[in-house]
Design a protein around this motif. Structure first.
Motif, PDB file in Angstrom:
ATOM      1  N   GLY A 255       0.818  -1.213   0.000  1.00  0.00           N
ATOM      2  CA  GLY A 255       0.000   0.000   0.000  1.00  0.00           C
ATOM      3  C   GLY A 255       0.850   1.261   0.000  1.00  0.00           C
ATOM      4  N   VAL A 256       1.975   1.236   0.736  1.00  0.00           N
ATOM      5  CA  VAL A 256       2.885   2.382   0.751  1.00  0.00           C
ATOM      6  C   VAL A 256       3.419   2.655  -0.653  1.00  0.00           C
ATOM      7  N   LEU A 257       3.833   1.593  -1.341  1.00  0.00           N
ATOM      8  CA  LEU A 257       4.340   1.749  -2.708  1.00  0.00           C
ATOM      9  C   LEU A 257       3.254   2.285  -3.641  1.00  0.00           C
ATOM     10  N   THR A 258       1.996   1.890  -3.377  1.00  0.00           N
ATOM     11  CA  THR A 258       0.884   2.394  -4.185  1.00  0.00           C
ATOM     12  C   THR A 258       0.685   3.886  -3.960  1.00  0.00           C
ATOM     13  N   VAL A 259       0.720   4.307  -2.694  1.00  0.00           N
ATOM     14  CA  VAL A 259       0.582   5.729  -2.372  1.00  0.00           C
ATOM     15  C   VAL A 259       1.683   6.547  -3.044  1.00  0.00           C
ATOM     16  N   LEU A 260       2.907   6.015  -3.028  1.00  0.00           N
ATOM     17  CA  LEU A 260       4.053   6.748  -3.566  1.00  0.00           C
ATOM     18  C   LEU A 260       4.146   6.675  -5.087  1.00  0.00           C
ATOM     19  N   GLY A 261       3.320   5.827  -5.711  1.00  0.00           N
ATOM     20  CA  GLY A 261       3.358   5.703  -7.165  1.00  0.00           C
ATOM     21  C   GLY A 261       4.647   5.087  -7.661  1.00  0.00           C
ATOM     22  N   ALA A 262       5.021   3.938  -7.070  1.00  0.00           N
ATOM     23  CA  ALA A 262       6.305   3.311  -7.394  1.00  0.00           C
ATOM     24  C   ALA A 262       6.408   2.940  -8.862  1.00  0.00           C
ATOM     25  N   TRP A 263       5.288   2.556  -9.511  1.00  0.00           N
ATOM     26  CA  TRP A 263       5.324   2.141 -10.917  1.00  0.00           C
ATOM     27  C   TRP A 263       5.637   3.312 -11.862  1.00  0.00           C
ATOM     28  N   GLN A 264       5.489   4.542 -11.332  1.00  0.00           N
ATOM     29  CA  GLN A 264       5.816   5.718 -12.136  1.00  0.00           C
ATOM     30  C   GLN A 264       7.220   6.234 -11.845  1.00  0.00           C
ATOM     31  N   GLY A 265       7.977   5.456 -11.062  1.00  0.00           N
ATOM     32  CA  GLY A 265       9.299   5.926 -10.666  1.00  0.00           C
ATOM     33  C   GLY A 265       9.230   7.073  -9.683  1.00  0.00           C
ATOM     34  N   PHE A 266       8.149   7.095  -8.842  1.00  0.00           N
ATOM     35  CA  PHE A 266       7.945   8.145  -7.841  1.00  0.00           C
ATOM     36  C   PHE A 266       7.935   9.529  -8.495  1.00  0.00           C
ATOM     37  N   HIS A 267       7.335   9.610  -9.680  1.00  0.00           N
ATOM     38  CA  HIS A 267       7.300  10.867 -10.430  1.00  0.00           C
ATOM     39  C   HIS A 267       6.469  11.923  -9.692  1.00  0.00           C
ATOM     40  N   GLY A 268       6.997  13.120  -9.606  1.00  0.00           N
ATOM     41  CA  GLY A 268       6.298  14.228  -8.963  1.00  0.00           C
ATOM     42  C   GLY A 268       6.294  14.162  -7.451  1.00  0.00           C
ATOM     43  N   LEU A 269       7.059  13.246  -6.883  1.00  0.00           N
ATOM     44  CA  LEU A 269       7.068  13.064  -5.423  1.00  0.00           C
ATOM     45  C   LEU A 269       8.342  13.671  -4.847  1.00  0.00           C
ATOM     46  N   ASP A 270       8.219  14.448  -3.797  1.00  0.00           N
ATOM     47  CA  ASP A 270       9.400  14.966  -3.117  1.00  0.00           C
ATOM     48  C   ASP A 270       9.957  13.867  -2.214  1.00  0.00           C
ATOM     49  N   VAL A 271      11.074  13.311  -2.614  1.00  0.00           N
ATOM     50  CA  VAL A 271      11.640  12.155  -1.920  1.00  0.00           C
ATOM     51  C   VAL A 271      12.075  12.514  -0.505  1.00  0.00           C
ATOM     52  N   THR A 272      12.705  13.677  -0.361  1.00  0.00           N
ATOM     53  CA  THR A 272      13.212  14.069   0.966  1.00  0.00           C
ATOM     54  C   THR A 272      12.069  14.256   1.959  1.00  0.00           C
ATOM     55  N   GLY A 273      11.033  14.990   1.551  1.00  0.00           N
ATOM     56  CA  GLY A 273       9.906  15.219   2.455  1.00  0.00           C
ATOM     57  C   GLY A 273       9.185  13.938   2.817  1.00  0.00           C
ATOM     58  N   THR A 274       8.992  13.057   1.825  1.00  0.00           N
ATOM     59  CA  THR A 274       8.325  11.779   2.091  1.00  0.00           C
ATOM     60  C   THR A 274       9.161  10.911   3.009  1.00  0.00           C
ATOM     61  N   ALA A 275      10.478  10.893   2.787  1.00  0.00           N
ATOM     62  CA  ALA A 275      11.365  10.107   3.645  1.00  0.00           C
ATOM     63  C   ALA A 275      11.323  10.605   5.089  1.00  0.00           C
ATOM     64  N   MET A 276      11.228  11.922   5.259  1.00  0.00           N
ATOM     65  CA  MET A 276      11.128  12.486   6.610  1.00  0.00           C
ATOM     66  C   MET A 276       9.838  12.039   7.298  1.00  0.00           C
ATOM     67  N   ALA A 277       8.732  12.054   6.556  1.00  0.00           N
ATOM     68  CA  ALA A 277       7.451  11.643   7.136  1.00  0.00           C
ATOM     69  C   ALA A 277       7.472  10.162   7.508  1.00  0.00           C
ATOM     70  N   LEU A 278       8.046   9.332   6.657  1.00  0.00           N
ATOM     71  CA  LEU A 278       8.142   7.902   6.965  1.00  0.00           C
ATOM     72  C   LEU A 278       9.081   7.657   8.143  1.00  0.00           C
TER      73      LEU A 278
END
Length: 318
Positions: free
Chosen positions: A155-178
């Motif tokens: 489910g986490v990978l689905t939220v992050l859109g892993a199949w799109q290569g995490f396109h449009g996602l701020d990796v640093t901010g998401t990593a901080m939240a996780l």
């Protein structure tokens, strides 16, 4: 947005003349109120960071929360814990359960929407189950729990859109939240191993813990954020509500629920937080929502619920 691991205190045996007091509000009403308070906390963080630095938001949140618990302790005539070792453990618990995760969530919401931060918070039970199976000997891995962990992280990978290569996602901010959501179970395990059965009440421990966390932020904030030059009213009110309601009052409600209905039922509030956080972010802040966010969140919650569930005992043959 948990602050400490609820542990049921062992009450003294009531005398024959003692009549248990019933709370003024039904536990379901308090459960719903707690879900709303913690669900809206991510919106309040977002509003707070619009006017103040993340460390300033966290310091204000802890300060207002500590004041609420200090009043509660004074009313109930609770004493501060004693012993150098206890305060040392409280210092570590304050860092893991308050100072670090609160700061990480505040920093994460500089670059990610509050809806995503709320969903990342829902991964805390998954991290907790994974860690407890390693760190706590009584929590044995079962097929049900392993399946729940796998489903949750899918489910986490689905939220992050892993199949799109995490396109449009701020990796640093998401990593901080996780990482913030990971801090909670690490802190819970630490508290369970060091402070459980210490003889102090939950209110005394959590009030002292928040006080220590406030001191930690009082030392860190001037070094990295300084003092605000302008006090903007709306962000200030958001920080005050985040501390007084989302930290102080919420803790009191949480422990009241644990004592009344048990930790298993009380912790179910975790599954309502991302739903409310998402609805608040979209309705109030106008944050965008793609299909994979609610679908992934539902999968995360299903996995978390599966890790917490127990298989029914098979009836014994006569």
């Amino acid at each position: 947005m948990s602050t400490a691991a609820p542990t049921r205190a062992t009450p003294s045996a009531p005398t024959p003349t003692t009549v248990p007091r019933r709370p003024a509000l039904d536990w379901r009403i308090r459960f719903a109120a707690l879900s709303l308070i913690w669900g809206f906390s991510f919106l309040l963080i977002k509003v707070g960071t619009d006017g103040y630095a993340p460390f300033q938001v966290t310091f204000g949140r802890l300060l207002f929360g500590t004041l609420v618990l200090a009043v509660a302790m004074a009313v109930k005539r609770e004493r501060l814990p004693r012993g150098r070792r206890t305060w040392l453990h409280l210092t570590v618990a304050a860092l893991l359960l308050n100072a670090a995760p609160f700061s990480l969530f505040a920093y994460s919401e500089l670059t990610i929407p509050s809806t995503l931060a709320g969903i990342c918070n829902a991964t805390s039970p998954l991290w907790g189950m994974a860690l407890s199976m390693v760190a706590l000997s009584e929590d044995r891995p079962t097929r049900r729990r392993v399946a729940g962990l796998g489903l949750g992280f899918l489910g986490v990978l689905t939220v992050l859109g892993a199949w799109q290569g995490f396109h449009g996602l701020d990796v640093t901010g998401t990593a901080m939240a996780l990482l913030a959501s990971l801090c909670y179970p690490v802190g819970w395990i630490y508290v369970r191993r060091t402070l459980a059965g210490s003889g102090h009440s939950n209110l005394s421990l959590i009030g002292s813990q928040l006080g220590v966390a406030t001191l930690q932020l009082a030392l860190v904030t001037p070094l990295f954020a300084g003092f605000p030059s302008v006090f903007r009213l709306v962000p200030l009110l958001a920080v005050a509500a985040l501390g007084a309601l989302g930290t102080g009052l919420a803790v009191l409600v949480q422990y009241g629920l644990v004592n009344e209905v048990g930790p298993t039922t009380a912790q179910m509030v975790t599954y309502f937080i991302p739903v409310i956080a998402t609805a608040a972010g979209v309705a109030v802040l106008g944050e965008s929502l793609s299909w994979n966010t609610p679908v992934g969140a539902a999968v995360v919650l299903a996995g978390a619920a599966l890790t917490q569930s127990r298989a029914r005992a098979k009836p014994k043959a006569q």
